[in-house]
Design an enzyme around this catalytic site. Structure first.
Site, PDB file in Angstrom:
ATOM      1  N   SER A   1      37.935  25.978  48.721  1.00  0.00           N
ATOM      2  CA  SER A   1      39.000  26.098  49.726  1.00  0.00           C
ATOM      3  C   SER A   1      38.645  27.265  50.636  1.00  0.00           C
ATOM      4  CB  SER A   1      40.353  26.331  49.046  1.00  0.00           C
ATOM      5  OG  SER A   1      40.333  27.513  48.279  1.00  0.00           O
TER       6      SER A   1
ATOM      7  N   HIS B   1      40.956  22.408  43.475  1.00  0.00           N
ATOM      8  CA  HIS B   1      40.185  22.783  42.279  1.00  0.00           C
ATOM      9  C   HIS B   1      40.400  21.865  41.080  1.00  0.00           C
ATOM     10  CE1 HIS B   1      40.058  27.187  43.892  1.00  0.00           C
ATOM     11  NE2 HIS B   1      39.275  26.363  44.571  1.00  0.00           N
TER      12      HIS B   1
ATOM     13  N   GLU C   1      46.515  27.494  42.360  1.00  0.00           N
ATOM     14  CA  GLU C   1      46.337  28.343  41.173  1.00  0.00           C
ATOM     15  C   GLU C   1      47.672  28.814  40.628  1.00  0.00           C
ATOM     16  OE1 GLU C   1      43.650  31.479  42.406  1.00  0.00           O
ATOM     17  OE2 GLU C   1      42.434  30.004  43.458  1.00  0.00           O
TER      18      GLU C   1
ATOM     19  N   GLU D   1      38.229  26.303  37.859  1.00  0.00           N
ATOM     20  CA  GLU D   1      38.286  27.741  37.530  1.00  0.00           C
ATOM     21  C   GLU D   1      38.707  27.996  36.085  1.00  0.00           C
ATOM     22  OE1 GLU D   1      40.640  29.521  40.676  1.00  0.00           O
ATOM     23  OE2 GLU D   1      38.880  29.573  41.972  1.00  0.00           O
TER      24      GLU D   1
ATOM     25  N   ASP E   1      48.337  31.094  43.824  1.00  0.00           N
ATOM     26  CA  ASP E   1      47.623  31.000  45.097  1.00  0.00           C
ATOM     27  C   ASP E   1      47.966  29.620  45.638  1.00  0.00           C
ATOM     28  OD1 ASP E   1      45.992  30.829  47.256  1.00  0.00           O
ATOM     29  OD2 ASP E   1      44.089  31.023  46.165  1.00  0.00           O
TER      30      ASP E   1
ATOM     31  N   GLU F   1      49.662  34.264  46.857  1.00  0.00           N
ATOM     32  CA  GLU F   1      48.508  34.345  47.765  1.00  0.00           C
ATOM     33  C   GLU F   1      48.540  33.171  48.744  1.00  0.00           C
ATOM     34  OE1 GLU F   1      44.833  34.678  45.545  1.00  0.00           O
ATOM     35  OE2 GLU F   1      43.732  33.629  47.125  1.00  0.00           O
TER      36      GLU F   1
ATOM     37  N   ASP G   1      44.178  35.756  51.783  1.00  0.00           N
ATOM     38  CA  ASP G   1      42.816  35.341  51.427  1.00  0.00           C
ATOM     39  C   ASP G   1      42.193  34.632  52.634  1.00  0.00           C
ATOM     40  OD1 ASP G   1      40.501  34.257  50.402  1.00  0.00           O
ATOM     41  OD2 ASP G   1      41.480  32.842  49.058  1.00  0.00           O
TER      42      ASP G   1
ATOM     43  N   LYS H   1      36.711  38.871  48.544  1.00  0.00           N
ATOM     44  CA  LYS H   1      35.630  38.016  48.049  1.00  0.00           C
ATOM     45  C   LYS H   1      34.376  38.439  48.797  1.00  0.00           C
ATOM     46  CE  LYS H   1      38.378  33.774  47.349  1.00  0.00           C
ATOM     47  NZ  LYS H   1      38.971  32.653  48.116  1.00  0.00           N
TER      48      LYS H   1
ATOM     49  N   HIS I   1      36.776  36.194  42.291  1.00  0.00           N
ATOM     50  CA  HIS I   1      35.696  35.216  42.127  1.00  0.00           C
ATOM     51  C   HIS I   1      35.817  34.136  43.197  1.00  0.00           C
ATOM     52  CE1 HIS I   1      38.377  32.187  39.734  1.00  0.00           C
ATOM     53  NE2 HIS I   1      39.040  32.785  40.692  1.00  0.00           N
TER      54      HIS I   1
ATOM     55  N   LYS J   1      40.929  38.773  40.047  1.00  0.00           N
ATOM     56  CA  LYS J   1      41.234  37.352  39.847  1.00  0.00           C
ATOM     57  C   LYS J   1      39.933  36.660  39.491  1.00  0.00           C
ATOM     58  CE  LYS J   1      41.977  34.176  43.295  1.00  0.00           C
ATOM     59  NZ  LYS J   1      42.652  33.237  44.206  1.00  0.00           N
TER      60      LYS J   1
HETATM   61  C1  PEP Z   1      40.759  31.112  46.290  1.00  0.00           C
HETATM   62  O1  PEP Z   1      41.190  30.364  47.170  1.00  0.00           O
HETATM   63  O2  PEP Z   1      41.286  32.221  46.099  1.00  0.00           O
HETATM   64  C2  PEP Z   1      39.601  30.699  45.466  1.00  0.00           C
HETATM   65  C3  PEP Z   1      39.114  31.473  44.505  1.00  0.00           C
HETATM   66  O3  PEP Z   1      39.082  29.487  45.732  1.00  0.00           O
HETATM   67  P1  PEP Z   1      37.762  29.180  46.585  1.00  0.00           P
HETATM   68  O4  PEP Z   1      36.659  29.964  45.998  1.00  0.00           O
HETATM   69  O5  PEP Z   1      37.598  27.691  46.438  1.00  0.00           O
HETATM   70  O6  PEP Z   1      38.074  29.598  47.992  1.00  0.00           O
HETATM   71 MG    MG Z   2      42.835  31.905  47.659  1.00  0.00          MG
END
Ligand code: PEP
Ligand code: MG
Length: 432
Positions: free
Chosen positions: A42, A159, A168, A211, A249, A290, A315, A340, A368, A391
């Protein structure tokens, strides 16, 4: 002065079986550093660009061009850089690809060198990676703190193959006194949840998503998932709110179509969706949300901030990009940043994004990606930054568990002499 003597990348697989890069940096004293790059599903539209080959090989997802860029252009460029100066390492990498999003050489190629060089430098100095990043790169000296894990126990959205809109469903063991105790809470609730869902929905409910959280087989929607988790917390012997709180999330860009959000069989506009979140907060001990709205909806995030006191994490909205983080802060579009490293593509820029957020009194959640490897760099980065929140998925599957385990190892290395923020997870970075 120690020098970089070789940089070698190769194509490996991530946890979804898609190609990614593993890069090894060797120094003149014989020490080495290895990094493996993660990959999202995503993804935000403003993320740094993963260079993929296209064509038929691996369904177009091969990374041989990115590998070649590491082994030729970057290996040559980096041969004269001091590996112990992460800022000049990353400045040199950025100069090698000044394109927007690092799409020329590939943010995946660049990040692999950035991370592997930091790992090699730590090894050369005979320091733990978290210690090297904290003392030599971030220049912080305060006591260490381990993070409250935000653990994704039910996977939905992009996911998992189910009808859950929310991507999530997470639990945070805030009542634990230490990080290892928090991990035990997570694992116990996770297994209790699995047993409950199998009892209710049969053995298909045992399966997990990308995940490591359960795939949510049989669950009817958001409230059903929340109730199931609440039941598992209690059945495992914990008190919701005191011991364990909840997070989500929504990854709402994935729900957004023609101005509405498709969730639980309804099509909600932004204000209806906001009411839904506020209702969830009232009913459940939900303390962190999130990406509640799509990735351009700064104003809707800000509206939510006016009406809530819980943690609102950005995010896809901010994609760990220092410039966009500035904008989100100015527009009061959240109070915590999801960090990230591969969204921005270098260690220095990721640290910069976290620093900007903290200066504005925002929390930072190191994260992650849904496509992971066994690499544990983010566990060390989280301790180095002292963010107090991480996370990294369900407490199952090596790609997730390796990070939990690296933190257990760090706890041991520190002889337990480190903080654990518990219910202060959003603001705990202030003391560290
Ligand atoms: C997220 O959206 O926070 C996530 C971990 O998913 P992705 O790595 O698919 O963006
Ligand atoms: Mg996210």
């Amino acid at each position: 002065m120690v020098k970089i003597t070789s940089i070698r990348a190769l194509e490996i697989l991530d946890s979804r079986g898609n190609p990614t890069l593993m890069t090894k940096v060797a120094l003149s004293d014989g020490t080495t550093g290895v990094a493996k790059v993660p990959s999202g599903a995503s993804t935000g539209i403003h993320e740094a660009v993963e260079l993929r080959d296209g064509g038929n090989r691996y369904g177009g997802k091969g990374v041989t061009r990115a590998v070649k860029n590491v082994n030729t252009v970057l290996a040559k460029t980096m041969s004269s850089v001091d590996p112990l100066k992460q800022k000049s390492v990353d400045d040199t990498l950025l100069e090698a690809d000044p394109s927007k999003g690092k799409g020329k050489l590939g943010a995946n190629a660049i990040l692999s060198v950035s991370m592997a060089t930091a790992v090699a430098a730590a090894s050369h100095l005979e320091m733990e990676l978290f210690e090297y990043l904290r003392k030599n790169v971030i220049s912080k000296t305060a006591k260490y703190q381990l993070p409250v894990p935000m653990s994704n126990v039910i996977n939905g959205g992009a996911h998992a193959g189910n009808d859950l809109a929310i991507q999530e469903f997470m639990i945070l063991p805030v009542g634990a006194k230490t990080y290892p105790e928090g991990v035990r809470y997570l694992s116990e609730v996770y297994h209790t949840l699995g047993t409950r869902m199998i009892k209710r929905h049969g053995r298909m409910a045992k399966h997990v998503g990308d995940e490591g959280g359960y795939c949510g087989y049989g669950l009817k929607g958001t409230i059903d998932a929340f109730e199931e988790i609440m039941g598992a917390i209690e059945e495992a012997g914990y008190t919701p709110k005191k011991d364990v709180v909840l997070g989500i999330d929504a990854a709402a860009s994935g729900l957004f179509k023609n101005g509405k959000y498709a969730i639980d069989g309804k099509n909600l506009d932004a204000s209806e969706l906001l009411e839904f979140y506020l209702e969830l907060e009232k009913t459940f001990p939900l303390q962190t949300v999130e990406d509640p709205f799509e990735e351009e909806a700064f104003a809707d995030f800000a509206e939510y901030m006016k009406k809530t006191r819980i943690q609102v994490v950005t995010d896809d909205l901010t994609v760990s990009n220092p410039e966009i983080v500035h904008r989100a802060i100015e527009e009061k579009a959240g109070n915590a940043l999801l960090l990230k490293v591969n969204q921005i593509g270098s260690v220095t820029e990721a640290i910069e994004a976290a620093t900007i957020a903290n200066k504005a009194d925002w929390g930072v959640v190191v994260s992650h990606r849904s496509g992971e490897t066994g690499d544990t760099f983010i566990a060390d980065l989280c301790v180095a930054l002292g963010t107090g929140q991480l996370k990294t998925g369900g407490p199952a599957r090596s790609d997730r568990v390796e990070k939990y385990n690296r933190l257990l190892e760090i706890y041991d290395v520190l002889d337990g002499k480190c903080g654990y923020p518990g219910s202060d997870f959003r603001t705990a970075w202030r003391n560290y």
